[in-house]
Design a protein around this motif. Structure first.
Motif, PDB file in Angstrom:
ATOM      1  N   UNK A  41       0.812  -1.216   0.000  1.00 37.57           N
ATOM      2  CA  UNK A  41       0.000   0.000   0.000  1.00 37.57           C
ATOM      3  C   UNK A  41       0.846   1.267   0.000  1.00 37.57           C
ATOM      4  N   UNK A  42       2.062   1.196   0.540  1.00 36.26           N
ATOM      5  CA  UNK A  42       2.895   2.403   0.647  1.00 36.26           C
ATOM      6  C   UNK A  42       3.830   2.586  -0.539  1.00 36.26           C
ATOM      7  N   UNK A  43       3.760   1.694  -1.522  1.00 39.40           N
ATOM      8  CA  UNK A  43       4.685   1.802  -2.660  1.00 39.40           C
ATOM      9  C   UNK A  43       4.403   3.073  -3.463  1.00 39.40           C
ATOM     10  N   UNK A  44       5.467   3.714  -3.923  1.00 40.22           N
ATOM     11  CA  UNK A  44       5.337   4.973  -4.670  1.00 40.22           C
ATOM     12  C   UNK A  44       5.991   4.889  -6.045  1.00 40.22           C
ATOM     13  N   UNK A  45       6.521   3.711  -6.404  1.00 45.41           N
ATOM     14  CA  UNK A  45       7.254   3.597  -7.660  1.00 45.41           C
ATOM     15  C   UNK A  45       6.410   3.875  -8.887  1.00 45.41           C
ATOM     16  N   UNK A  46       5.238   3.242  -8.989  1.00 42.75           N
ATOM     17  CA  UNK A  46       4.406   3.417 -10.177  1.00 42.75           C
ATOM     18  C   UNK A  46       3.869   4.841 -10.271  1.00 42.75           C
ATOM     19  N   UNK A  47       3.426   5.403  -9.146  1.00 42.32           N
ATOM     20  CA  UNK A  47       2.907   6.773  -9.183  1.00 42.32           C
ATOM     21  C   UNK A  47       4.011   7.757  -9.547  1.00 42.32           C
ATOM     22  N   UNK A  48       5.221   7.515  -9.057  1.00 45.18           N
ATOM     23  CA  UNK A  48       6.329   8.414  -9.376  1.00 45.18           C
ATOM     24  C   UNK A  48       6.687   8.351 -10.853  1.00 45.18           C
ATOM     25  N   UNK A  49       6.696   7.148 -11.419  1.00 45.89           N
ATOM     26  CA  UNK A  49       7.025   7.011 -12.838  1.00 45.89           C
ATOM     27  C   UNK A  49       5.957   7.650 -13.725  1.00 45.89           C
ATOM     28  N   UNK A  50       4.668   7.457 -13.399  1.00 46.96           N
ATOM     29  CA  UNK A  50       3.633   8.122 -14.191  1.00 46.96           C
ATOM     30  C   UNK A  50       3.754   9.631 -14.058  1.00 46.96           C
ATOM     31  N   UNK A  51       4.116  10.091 -12.860  1.00 45.19           N
ATOM     32  CA  UNK A  51       4.325  11.523 -12.658  1.00 45.19           C
ATOM     33  C   UNK A  51       5.488  12.062 -13.466  1.00 45.19           C
TER      34      UNK A  51
END
Length: 296
Positions: free
Chosen positions: A171-181
């Motif tokens: 739930x705390x992963x930020x990898x995919x959101x960071x890459x889309x950003x």
């Protein structure tokens, strides 16, 4: 320190669909409570935001030269300083955050909805990520995973507990959101200054990276229980930030409340020079890894 007339928080999402439920936008002006902004308010036929809607909204703000500070809940860079590269053993590994954004957007050019599946499937890039159960890149560093300087500093000083961008699990992963950003940031190049990669301009919109947990802690929410899912909790959190509560929401999901609380926090702290001049932030860190606004 320059002043803004409006503040916005975008709670972002890396979900591989056109209109993720996890995207929420809240704004607050010089007076009154923060308010959620539905995509339909910007001309979309759908009240739920797409990432393309967000890009269009930002371009409109830039065209209007609006004095607004916009926080995005994502990581705008990957760790670099620990290994002197983003991706060890990859000869095409870029040497700056902007070049990283360009690389990600280029590899994913045919992925719809600012998706990043092509990057995560890339034979070199995929080696560095924890993808899921039974699927671990051979160059993923065990345990927490690699961290940026700002993330290491957060943990050491108790200002936060950011996850590694190379972790795509939980739930705390930020990898995919960071890459889309990063795809969106690349496509915005030149439209809106992005701090700390760009200097802070005297007027107009500015984008910063934020970490909603910092705002939640400032609003009096306890560590490990920083999510608000009811009106009572939202009213108390906003009250601790000196901000009235908005009218009753249709849903008190944590994406909406995160955005509302963080927008109010940004308004409260944006005039603090220390947040724009953190002692650990060097020019090299700024250009290669970026920094989380609010970490000092």
């Amino acid at each position: 320190m320059r002043r803004f007339s409006q503040y916005a928080c975008v709670d972002w999402s890396g979900a591989n669909i056109e209109r993720p439920a996890g995207i929420a936008v809240a704004t607050i002006g010089s007076v009154g409570p923060p308010a959620l902004v539905p995509a339909s308010q910007t001309g979309s036929a759908n009240p739920r935001w797409s990432r393309d809607d967000i890009r269009g909204w930002l371009i409109t703000l830039a065209g209007n030269h609006q004095d607004i500070l916009i926080g995005f809940d994502l990581s705008m860079g990957f760790p670099f300083l620990d290994e002197d590269t983003y991706f060890p053993e990859w000869h095409s590994s870029p040497t700056s955050a902007r070049a990283l954004w360009e690389l990600v957007d280029g590899i994913c050019a045919t992925d719809p909805f600012f998706g990043v599946a092509s990057f995560l499937d890339h034979p070199q890039a995929s080696r560095h990520f924890r993808h899921g159960k039974g699927y671990l890149g051979d160059l993923f560093r065990g345990g927490t995973g690699r961290l940026r300087v700002v993330e290491q500093h957060q943990r050491e000083t108790g200002q936060g507990n950011s996850a590694s961008c190379f972790n795509l699990v939980g739930a705390s992963q930020v990898g995919k959101s960071s890459l889309t950003g990063m795809r969106m940031l690349h496509q915005l190049t030149g439209a809106i200054p992005i701090w700390p990669f760009d200097p802070l301009p005297q007027r107009g919109p500015v984008i910063v990276e934020i970490y909603t947990t910092i705002a939640a802690l400032a609003a009096g929410l306890p560590k490990g229980k920083s999510k608000v899912r009811d009106r009572t909790g939202l009213k108390q959190a906003l009250g601790n930030l000196g901000t009235p509560c908005p009218p009753r929401l249709l849903s008190y999901d944590d994406h909406s409340t995160d955005a509302l609380i963080t927008a109010a926090w940004m308004k409260q702290v944006a005039g603090d020079t220390r947040l724009w001049e953190p002692s650990k932030l060097t020019d090299e860190i700024a250009q290669k890894e970026g920094w989380t606004f609010g970490v000092v």
